[in-house]
Scaffold this motif. Structure first.
Motif, PDB file in Angstrom:
ATOM      1  N   ARG A  96       0.813  -1.222   0.000  1.00 24.77           N
ATOM      2  CA  ARG A  96       0.000   0.000   0.000  1.00 24.77           C
ATOM      3  C   ARG A  96       0.846   1.271   0.000  1.00 24.77           C
ATOM      4  N   GLY A  97       2.184   1.113   0.027  1.00 23.87           N
ATOM      5  CA  GLY A  97       3.060   2.280  -0.020  1.00 23.87           C
ATOM      6  C   GLY A  97       3.102   3.074   1.265  1.00 23.87           C
ATOM      7  N   ARG A  98       3.116   2.406   2.397  1.00 24.25           N
ATOM      8  CA  ARG A  98       3.044   3.098   3.683  1.00 24.25           C
ATOM      9  C   ARG A  98       4.382   3.215   4.412  1.00 24.25           C
ATOM     10  N   PHE A  99       5.452   2.791   3.779  1.00 21.89           N
ATOM     11  CA  PHE A  99       6.777   2.925   4.387  1.00 21.89           C
ATOM     12  C   PHE A  99       7.526   4.085   3.752  1.00 21.89           C
ATOM     13  N   ALA A 100       8.516   4.620   4.467  1.00 21.86           N
ATOM     14  CA  ALA A 100       9.341   5.699   3.910  1.00 21.86           C
ATOM     15  C   ALA A 100      10.088   5.203   2.677  1.00 21.86           C
ATOM     16  N   ASN A 101      10.534   3.938   2.689  1.00 21.91           N
ATOM     17  CA  ASN A 101      11.209   3.335   1.551  1.00 21.91           C
ATOM     18  C   ASN A 101      10.586   1.951   1.331  1.00 21.91           C
ATOM     19  N   ASP A 102       9.560   1.890   0.486  1.00 25.34           N
ATOM     20  CA  ASP A 102       8.817   0.644   0.280  1.00 25.34           C
ATOM     21  C   ASP A 102       9.649  -0.443  -0.377  1.00 25.34           C
ATOM     22  N   ASP A 103      10.558  -0.074  -1.272  1.00 24.36           N
ATOM     23  CA  ASP A 103      11.407  -1.084  -1.907  1.00 24.36           C
ATOM     24  C   ASP A 103      12.335  -1.732  -0.883  1.00 24.36           C
ATOM     25  N   MET A 104      12.887  -0.947   0.049  1.00 27.25           N
ATOM     26  CA  MET A 104      13.738  -1.501   1.099  1.00 27.25           C
ATOM     27  C   MET A 104      12.903  -2.393   2.021  1.00 27.25           C
ATOM     28  N   ALA A 105      11.687  -1.983   2.337  1.00 24.51           N
ATOM     29  CA  ALA A 105      10.797  -2.809   3.158  1.00 24.51           C
ATOM     30  C   ALA A 105      10.523  -4.140   2.460  1.00 24.51           C
ATOM     31  N   ALA A 106      10.306  -4.114   1.142  1.00 20.42           N
ATOM     32  CA  ALA A 106      10.079  -5.347   0.374  1.00 20.42           C
ATOM     33  C   ALA A 106      11.302  -6.250   0.432  1.00 20.42           C
ATOM     34  N   LEU A 107      12.488  -5.652   0.314  1.00 20.66           N
ATOM     35  CA  LEU A 107      13.732  -6.416   0.370  1.00 20.66           C
ATOM     36  C   LEU A 107      13.923  -7.067   1.742  1.00 20.66           C
ATOM     37  N   LEU A 108      13.516  -6.389   2.799  1.00 22.73           N
ATOM     38  CA  LEU A 108      13.653  -6.930   4.157  1.00 22.73           C
ATOM     39  C   LEU A 108      12.548  -7.935   4.490  1.00 22.73           C
ATOM     40  N   LEU A 109      11.373  -7.780   3.903  1.00 22.35           N
ATOM     41  CA  LEU A 109      10.278  -8.718   4.148  1.00 22.35           C
ATOM     42  C   LEU A 109      10.454 -10.019   3.364  1.00 22.35           C
ATOM     43  N   GLY A 110      11.083  -9.952   2.213  1.00 28.62           N
ATOM     44  CA  GLY A 110      11.248 -11.129   1.357  1.00 28.62           C
ATOM     45  C   GLY A 110      11.831 -12.344   2.051  1.00 28.62           C
ATOM     46  N   PRO A 111      12.951 -12.209   2.791  1.00 32.88           N
ATOM     47  CA  PRO A 111      13.547 -13.387   3.437  1.00 32.88           C
ATOM     48  C   PRO A 111      12.687 -14.009   4.544  1.00 32.88           C
ATOM     49  N   LEU A 112      11.616 -13.337   4.939  1.00 37.03           N
ATOM     50  CA  LEU A 112      10.704 -13.906   5.928  1.00 37.03           C
ATOM     51  C   LEU A 112       9.714 -14.870   5.275  1.00 37.03           C
ATOM     52  N   MET A 113       9.781 -14.985   3.936  1.00 35.70           N
ATOM     53  CA  MET A 113       8.871 -15.851   3.183  1.00 35.70           C
ATOM     54  C   MET A 113       9.632 -17.007   2.561  1.00 35.70           C
ATOM     55  N   VAL A 114       8.903 -18.062   2.257  1.00 39.04           N
ATOM     56  CA  VAL A 114       9.472 -19.248   1.634  1.00 39.04           C
ATOM     57  C   VAL A 114       8.890 -19.376   0.240  1.00 39.04           C
ATOM     58  N   SER A 115       9.766 -19.530  -0.746  1.00 35.19           N
ATOM     59  CA  SER A 115       9.280 -19.722  -2.111  1.00 35.19           C
ATOM     60  C   SER A 115       9.120 -21.214  -2.375  1.00 35.19           C
ATOM     61  N   PRO A 116       7.983 -21.615  -2.932  1.00 36.41           N
ATOM     62  CA  PRO A 116       7.746 -23.026  -3.237  1.00 36.41           C
ATOM     63  C   PRO A 116       8.744 -23.540  -4.273  1.00 36.41           C
ATOM     64  N   PRO A 117       8.870 -24.867  -4.384  1.00 36.08           N
ATOM     65  CA  PRO A 117       9.803 -25.430  -5.367  1.00 36.08           C
ATOM     66  C   PRO A 117       9.372 -25.143  -6.803  1.00 36.08           C
ATOM     67  N   ASN A 118      10.247 -25.461  -7.729  1.00 31.09           N
ATOM     68  CA  ASN A 118      10.001 -25.357  -9.172  1.00 31.09           C
ATOM     69  C   ASN A 118       9.765 -23.935  -9.653  1.00 31.09           C
ATOM     70  N   GLY A 119      10.417 -22.958  -9.018  1.00 28.30           N
ATOM     71  CA  GLY A 119      10.348 -21.591  -9.487  1.00 28.30           C
ATOM     72  C   GLY A 119       9.033 -20.885  -9.261  1.00 28.30           C
ATOM     73  N   LYS A 120       8.161 -21.438  -8.428  1.00 28.80           N
ATOM     74  CA  LYS A 120       6.885 -20.778  -8.140  1.00 28.80           C
ATOM     75  C   LYS A 120       7.136 -19.598  -7.214  1.00 28.80           C
ATOM     76  N   GLN A 121       6.237 -18.645  -7.255  1.00 27.79           N
ATOM     77  CA  GLN A 121       6.396 -17.404  -6.502  1.00 27.79           C
ATOM     78  C   GLN A 121       5.946 -17.561  -5.052  1.00 27.79           C
ATOM     79  N   ALA A 122       6.589 -16.826  -4.156  1.00 25.87           N
ATOM     80  CA  ALA A 122       6.208 -16.829  -2.745  1.00 25.87           C
ATOM     81  C   ALA A 122       4.928 -16.043  -2.525  1.00 25.87           C
ATOM     82  N   ILE A 123       4.694 -15.015  -3.332  1.00 23.83           N
ATOM     83  CA  ILE A 123       3.512 -14.169  -3.188  1.00 23.83           C
ATOM     84  C   ILE A 123       2.658 -14.294  -4.441  1.00 23.83           C
ATOM     85  N   HIS A 124       1.381 -14.576  -4.229  1.00 23.89           N
ATOM     86  CA  HIS A 124       0.405 -14.597  -5.311  1.00 23.89           C
ATOM     87  C   HIS A 124      -0.638 -13.541  -4.989  1.00 23.89           C
ATOM     88  N   LEU A 125      -0.958 -12.715  -5.953  1.00 24.34           N
ATOM     89  CA  LEU A 125      -2.004 -11.724  -5.765  1.00 24.34           C
ATOM     90  C   LEU A 125      -3.305 -12.279  -6.319  1.00 24.34           C
TER      91      LEU A 125
END
Length: 160
Positions: A96-125
């Motif tokens: 929603r764009g609520r951080f001072a630096n949303d791209d940095m927040a995305a980079l820091l949140l990413g490692p808290l997620m697990v990506s499924p095998p076979n190249g599938k995405q961790a986040i589905h919209l």
């Protein structure tokens, strides 16, 4: 929008039933699933909206799985749920764009997620629309999702 447990269950059962038809759960070859099958197998005729089941593949009744075997835990009493709430709130705020630096927040949140095998995405919209809209995702949101997916940790080691 606030979802209570009853609304969540009614929406999630149909969603999970459809998702499991397109992406069945992983099963180990030779493993004994007789208890699971006896508890959660689909016993009635499948509704017409469900796709047909492939040979040798059973259908799981998401209603039995969700209605009879799940309870909602209050995050005030469960540290694991508190952590999940914080991560989900962070993802929501980032998208929603609520951080001072949303791209940095995305980079820091990413490692808290697990990506499924076979190249599938961790986040589905998932977009819930009335069918009249195309449902286009804004470029900055797409960029943040890509950042989180790239920064997520693999479920299996070795790139499989």
């Amino acid at each position: 929008m606030v979802l209570d447990a009853t609304t969540f269950k009614s929406v999630s059962i149909a969603l999970m039933q459809t998702m499991s038809s397109h992406d069945p759960m992983i099963c180990l070859g030779g493993a004994d699933y007789s208890y699971f099958d006896s508890q959660f197998a689909w016993v009635q005729d499948a509704p017409k909206w469900l796709p047909p089941v492939e040979a040798g593949q059973g259908r799981v009744d998401a209603g039995k799985l969700w209605k009879e075997n799940h309870t909602f835990v209050d995050s005030a009493t469960d540290p694991g749920i508190q952590v999940a709430d914080l991560v989900v709130s962070g993802i929501f705020g980032c998208l929603r764009g609520r951080f001072a630096n949303d791209d940095m927040a995305a980079l820091l949140l990413g490692p808290l997620m697990v990506s499924p095998p076979n190249g599938k995405q961790a986040i589905h919209l998932i977009g819930l629309t009335d069918g009249r809209e195309a449902g286009v995702v804004a470029r900055d949101v797409t960029r943040r999702v890509v950042i989180m997916n790239k920064a997520s940790r693999p479920m299996l080691q070795g790139g499989t």
